[in-house]
Motif scaffolding. Structure first.
Motif, PDB file in Angstrom:
ATOM      1  N   ILE A   1       0.869  -1.174   0.000  1.00 14.21           N
ATOM      2  CA  ILE A   1       0.000   0.000   0.000  1.00 14.21           C
ATOM      3  C   ILE A   1       0.904   1.222   0.000  1.00 14.21           C
ATOM      4  CG2 ILE A   1      -1.759   1.303   1.241  1.00 14.21           C
ATOM      5  CD1 ILE A   1      -2.721  -1.334   2.444  1.00 14.21           C
ATOM      6  N   THR A   2       0.698   2.103  -0.964  1.00 15.26           N
ATOM      7  CA  THR A   2       1.538   3.282  -1.143  1.00 15.26           C
ATOM      8  C   THR A   2       0.682   4.529  -1.097  1.00 15.26           C
ATOM      9  OG1 THR A   2       3.055   2.024  -2.554  1.00 15.26           O
ATOM     10  CG2 THR A   2       3.178   4.434  -2.688  1.00 15.26           C
ATOM     11  N   SER A   3       1.133   5.548  -0.384  1.00 16.44           N
ATOM     12  CA  SER A   3       0.461   6.849  -0.377  1.00 16.44           C
ATOM     13  C   SER A   3       1.354   7.867  -1.063  1.00 16.44           C
ATOM     14  CB  SER A   3       0.159   7.303   1.060  1.00 16.44           C
ATOM     15  OG  SER A   3      -0.808   6.462   1.656  1.00 16.44           O
ATOM     16  N   VAL A   4       0.759   8.671  -1.952  1.00 13.63           N
ATOM     17  CA  VAL A   4       1.511   9.597  -2.791  1.00 13.63           C
ATOM     18  C   VAL A   4       0.889  10.981  -2.694  1.00 13.63           C
ATOM     19  CG1 VAL A   4       2.453   9.963  -5.107  1.00 13.63           C
ATOM     20  CG2 VAL A   4       1.848   7.668  -4.384  1.00 13.63           C
ATOM     21  N   SER A   5       1.722  12.005  -2.782  1.00 13.96           N
ATOM     22  CA  SER A   5       1.233  13.381  -2.736  1.00 13.96           C
ATOM     23  C   SER A   5       0.617  13.786  -4.071  1.00 13.96           C
ATOM     24  CB  SER A   5       2.380  14.341  -2.389  1.00 13.96           C
ATOM     25  OG  SER A   5       3.279  14.447  -3.483  1.00 13.96           O
ATOM     26  N   ASP A   6       0.003  14.951  -4.080  1.00 16.67           N
ATOM     27  CA  ASP A   6      -0.609  15.483  -5.303  1.00 16.67           C
ATOM     28  C   ASP A   6       0.441  16.170  -6.172  1.00 16.67           C
ATOM     29  OD1 ASP A   6      -3.443  14.859  -4.884  1.00 16.67           O
ATOM     30  OD2 ASP A   6      -3.317  16.238  -3.205  1.00 16.67           O
ATOM     31  N   ARG A   7       1.467  15.433  -6.542  1.00 16.16           N
ATOM     32  CA  ARG A   7       2.517  15.932  -7.428  1.00 16.16           C
ATOM     33  C   ARG A   7       2.645  14.980  -8.601  1.00 16.16           C
ATOM     34  NH1 ARG A   7       6.781  19.323  -5.986  1.00 16.16           N
ATOM     35  NH2 ARG A   7       8.107  17.963  -7.247  1.00 16.16           N
ATOM     36  N   ALA A   8       2.625  15.522  -9.807  1.00 16.59           N
ATOM     37  CA  ALA A   8       2.636  14.688 -11.002  1.00 16.59           C
ATOM     38  C   ALA A   8       3.862  13.788 -11.056  1.00 16.59           C
ATOM     39  CB  ALA A   8       2.560  15.566 -12.247  1.00 16.59           C
ATOM     40  N   ASP A   9       5.051  14.348 -10.746  1.00 15.68           N
ATOM     41  CA  ASP A   9       6.267  13.542 -10.847  1.00 15.68           C
ATOM     42  C   ASP A   9       6.275  12.407  -9.847  1.00 15.68           C
ATOM     43  OD1 ASP A   9       6.438  15.385  -8.769  1.00 15.68           O
ATOM     44  OD2 ASP A   9       8.620  15.607  -8.931  1.00 15.68           O
ATOM     45  N   GLU A  10       5.716  12.629  -8.653  1.00 20.87           N
ATOM     46  CA  GLU A  10       5.696  11.584  -7.642  1.00 20.87           C
ATOM     47  C   GLU A  10       4.669  10.501  -7.979  1.00 20.87           C
ATOM     48  OE1 GLU A  10       5.409  13.266  -3.755  1.00 20.87           O
ATOM     49  OE2 GLU A  10       7.209  14.494  -4.007  1.00 20.87           O
ATOM     50  N   ILE A  11       3.566  10.900  -8.586  1.00 18.27           N
ATOM     51  CA  ILE A  11       2.580   9.904  -9.018  1.00 18.27           C
ATOM     52  C   ILE A  11       3.170   9.018 -10.103  1.00 18.27           C
ATOM     53  CG2 ILE A  11       0.326   9.566 -10.106  1.00 18.27           C
ATOM     54  CD1 ILE A  11      -0.560  12.218  -8.823  1.00 18.27           C
ATOM     55  N   VAL A  12       3.866   9.629 -11.067  1.00 14.04           N
ATOM     56  CA  VAL A  12       4.492   8.860 -12.148  1.00 14.04           C
ATOM     57  C   VAL A  12       5.539   7.899 -11.584  1.00 14.04           C
ATOM     58  CG1 VAL A  12       6.015   9.025 -14.153  1.00 14.04           C
ATOM     59  CG2 VAL A  12       4.044  10.535 -13.965  1.00 14.04           C
ATOM     60  N   ALA A  13       6.374   8.387 -10.663  1.00  8.33           N
ATOM     61  CA  ALA A  13       7.393   7.527 -10.059  1.00  8.33           C
ATOM     62  C   ALA A  13       6.755   6.352  -9.326  1.00  8.33           C
ATOM     63  CB  ALA A  13       8.266   8.344  -9.116  1.00  8.33           C
ATOM     64  N   ALA A  14       5.653   6.616  -8.614  1.00  7.04           N
ATOM     65  CA  ALA A  14       4.959   5.552  -7.889  1.00  7.04           C
ATOM     66  C   ALA A  14       4.361   4.524  -8.841  1.00  7.04           C
ATOM     67  CB  ALA A  14       3.874   6.147  -6.998  1.00  7.04           C
ATOM     68  N   LEU A  15       3.840   4.980  -9.977  1.00  2.11           N
ATOM     69  CA  LEU A  15       3.297   4.059 -10.977  1.00  2.11           C
ATOM     70  C   LEU A  15       4.395   3.181 -11.553  1.00  2.11           C
ATOM     71  CD1 LEU A  15       0.855   6.462 -12.859  1.00  2.11           C
ATOM     72  CD2 LEU A  15       0.199   4.514 -11.434  1.00  2.11           C
ATOM     73  N   ASP A  16       5.542   3.779 -11.859  1.00  2.00           N
ATOM     74  CA  ASP A  16       6.661   3.008 -12.397  1.00  2.00           C
ATOM     75  C   ASP A  16       7.116   1.935 -11.413  1.00  2.00           C
ATOM     76  OD1 ASP A  16       6.763   4.369 -14.802  1.00  2.00           O
ATOM     77  OD2 ASP A  16       8.288   5.801 -14.129  1.00  2.00           O
ATOM     78  N   GLN A  17       7.153   2.286 -10.135  1.00  2.00           N
ATOM     79  CA  GLN A  17       7.581   1.328  -9.123  1.00  2.00           C
ATOM     80  C   GLN A  17       6.527   0.242  -8.898  1.00  2.00           C
ATOM     81  OE1 GLN A  17       8.454   3.746  -5.703  1.00  2.00           O
ATOM     82  NE2 GLN A  17       9.965   4.965  -6.823  1.00  2.00           N
ATOM     83  N   ALA A  18       5.261   0.643  -8.895  1.00  4.74           N
ATOM     84  CA  ALA A  18       4.191  -0.317  -8.628  1.00  4.74           C
ATOM     85  C   ALA A  18       4.129  -1.401  -9.687  1.00  4.74           C
ATOM     86  CB  ALA A  18       2.854   0.413  -8.535  1.00  4.74           C
ATOM     87  N   ARG A  19       4.345  -1.045 -10.929  1.00  3.29           N
ATOM     88  CA  ARG A  19       4.235  -2.040 -11.998  1.00  3.29           C
ATOM     89  C   ARG A  19       5.370  -3.057 -11.949  1.00  3.29           C
ATOM     90  NH1 ARG A  19       3.667   1.319 -17.075  1.00  3.29           N
ATOM     91  NH2 ARG A  19       3.268  -0.730 -17.995  1.00  3.29           N
ATOM     92  N   GLN A  20       6.427  -2.760 -11.192  1.00  5.77           N
ATOM     93  CA  GLN A  20       7.498  -3.722 -11.005  1.00  5.77           C
ATOM     94  C   GLN A  20       7.145  -4.770  -9.946  1.00  5.77           C
ATOM     95  OE1 GLN A  20      10.158  -3.573 -13.072  1.00  5.77           O
ATOM     96  NE2 GLN A  20       9.144  -1.782 -13.964  1.00  5.77           N
ATOM     97  N   ARG A  21       6.189  -4.433  -9.080  1.00  4.16           N
ATOM     98  CA  ARG A  21       5.837  -5.319  -7.970  1.00  4.16           C
ATOM     99  C   ARG A  21       4.539  -6.067  -8.179  1.00  4.16           C
ATOM    100  NH1 ARG A  21       7.786  -0.596  -4.765  1.00  4.16           N
ATOM    101  NH2 ARG A  21       5.707   0.299  -5.053  1.00  4.16           N
ATOM    102  N   ALA A  22       3.638  -5.509  -8.969  1.00  8.99           N
ATOM    103  CA  ALA A  22       2.277  -6.044  -9.014  1.00  8.99           C
ATOM    104  C   ALA A  22       1.753  -6.076 -10.440  1.00  8.99           C
ATOM    105  CB  ALA A  22       1.355  -5.206  -8.130  1.00  8.99           C
ATOM    106  N   GLN A  23       0.764  -6.922 -10.644  1.00 10.70           N
ATOM    107  CA  GLN A  23       0.097  -6.998 -11.950  1.00 10.70           C
ATOM    108  C   GLN A  23      -1.213  -6.212 -11.964  1.00 10.70           C
ATOM    109  OE1 GLN A  23       1.096 -10.183 -10.308  1.00 10.70           O
ATOM    110  NE2 GLN A  23       3.028  -9.490 -11.187  1.00 10.70           N
ATOM    111  N   VAL A  24      -1.652  -5.774 -10.778  1.00  9.83           N
ATOM    112  CA  VAL A  24      -2.847  -4.925 -10.667  1.00  9.83           C
ATOM    113  C   VAL A  24      -2.509  -3.765  -9.739  1.00  9.83           C
ATOM    114  CG1 VAL A  24      -5.248  -4.770  -9.899  1.00  9.83           C
ATOM    115  CG2 VAL A  24      -4.431  -6.855 -11.029  1.00  9.83           C
ATOM    116  N   VAL A  25      -2.777  -2.541 -10.194  1.00  8.48           N
ATOM    117  CA  VAL A  25      -2.542  -1.347  -9.392  1.00  8.48           C
ATOM    118  C   VAL A  25      -3.874  -0.627  -9.238  1.00  8.48           C
ATOM    119  CG1 VAL A  25      -1.263   0.810  -9.158  1.00  8.48           C
ATOM    120  CG2 VAL A  25      -0.197  -1.156 -10.293  1.00  8.48           C
TER     121      VAL A  25
END
Length: 230
Positions: free
Chosen positions: A43-67
């Motif tokens: 479970i990941t919490s991200v701020s309302d910043r575009a760059d941080e959301i993108v970074a979190a998406l990139d990391q999540a897809r390395q760990r999971a098949q559903v985000v």
């Protein structure tokens, strides 16, 4: 895709990080996903910043098949999720006519003027499948990209619960053909944890190592050491 995918839950919003809002969404999603036999890996919490959301998406897809994402779909300028997802999936925002009709109907029922920011709620990335939100103005979105499923839902709890129940869970169950899992909780009273551990020791010993410890065997280490209650 694996038959039983790993899932990552991502909550988006500064109010979560500052403790202004308690994250009850993740608890609900985790409970409901568990009933389908889906494992929540993180479970990941991200701020309302575009760059941080993108970074979190990139990391999540390395760990999971559903985000599964919640938050950032409102009409205000700090709600960036939809715009970030459009860029992330190389897509443009297009008008979704059924959602616009639904939003207009909400404002008619409450006899309130509809502003342009409310109309923008019906704009969605062309690359997504729209998850119709019967109880709110922001639709959910389903994306598939390189073997990973991404879904975005509003952060308003009752809207998230509606979409999870009526859209997300049925789609996941159909997409991955997941089995139903029944969780049984046994409550004990008047027995200390150490004494209880003695009584269930044989049952624990019969569990496969990865089920008992909740971890796979480490390379070169063999099976993990059994986990025992205190």
């Amino acid at each position: 895709m694996p038959l039983i995918p790993d899932v990552e839950i991502m909550t988006i919003g500064d109010e979560l990080l500052y403790g202004q809002v308690i994250d009850t969404n993740s608890a609900f999603m985790g409970q409901e996903l568990g009933k389908l036999g889906l494992r929540v890996r993180q479970i990941t919490s991200v701020s309302d910043r575009a760059d941080e959301i993108v970074a979190a998406l990139d990391q999540a897809r390395q760990r999971a098949q559903v985000v599964l994402m919640t938050g950032g779909l409102g009409p205000t300028k700090d709600d960036l999720t939809k715009h970030v997802l459009a860029r992330y999936f190389n897509s443009e925002l297009v008008l979704h006519a059924p959602t616009l009709e639904h939003v207009e109907g909400i404002f008619r029922r409450f006899n309130r003027p509809m502003l342009e920011v409310n109309r923008q709620q019906a704009m969605v990335p062309a690359a997504c499948q729209v998850l119709f939100n019967e109880v709110g103005t922001a639709p959910g979105m389903w994306f598939e990209d390189q073997g990973t499923v991404f879904m975005s839902m509003p952060g308003v709890p009752h809207e998230m619960k509606y979409l999870m129940t009526h859209e997300v869970l049925p789609r996941l169950q159909q997409h991955f053909q997941t089995p139903a899992i029944e969780h049984v909780v046994v409550q004990t009273v008047g027995l200390g944890e150490s004494f209880l551990a003695q009584q269930i020791e044989q049952w624990e010993a019969a569990l496969p190592p990865e089920r008992e410890a909740g971890l796979p065997a480490l390379p070169g280490r063999g099976a993990p050491a059994p986990h025992r209650p205190r």
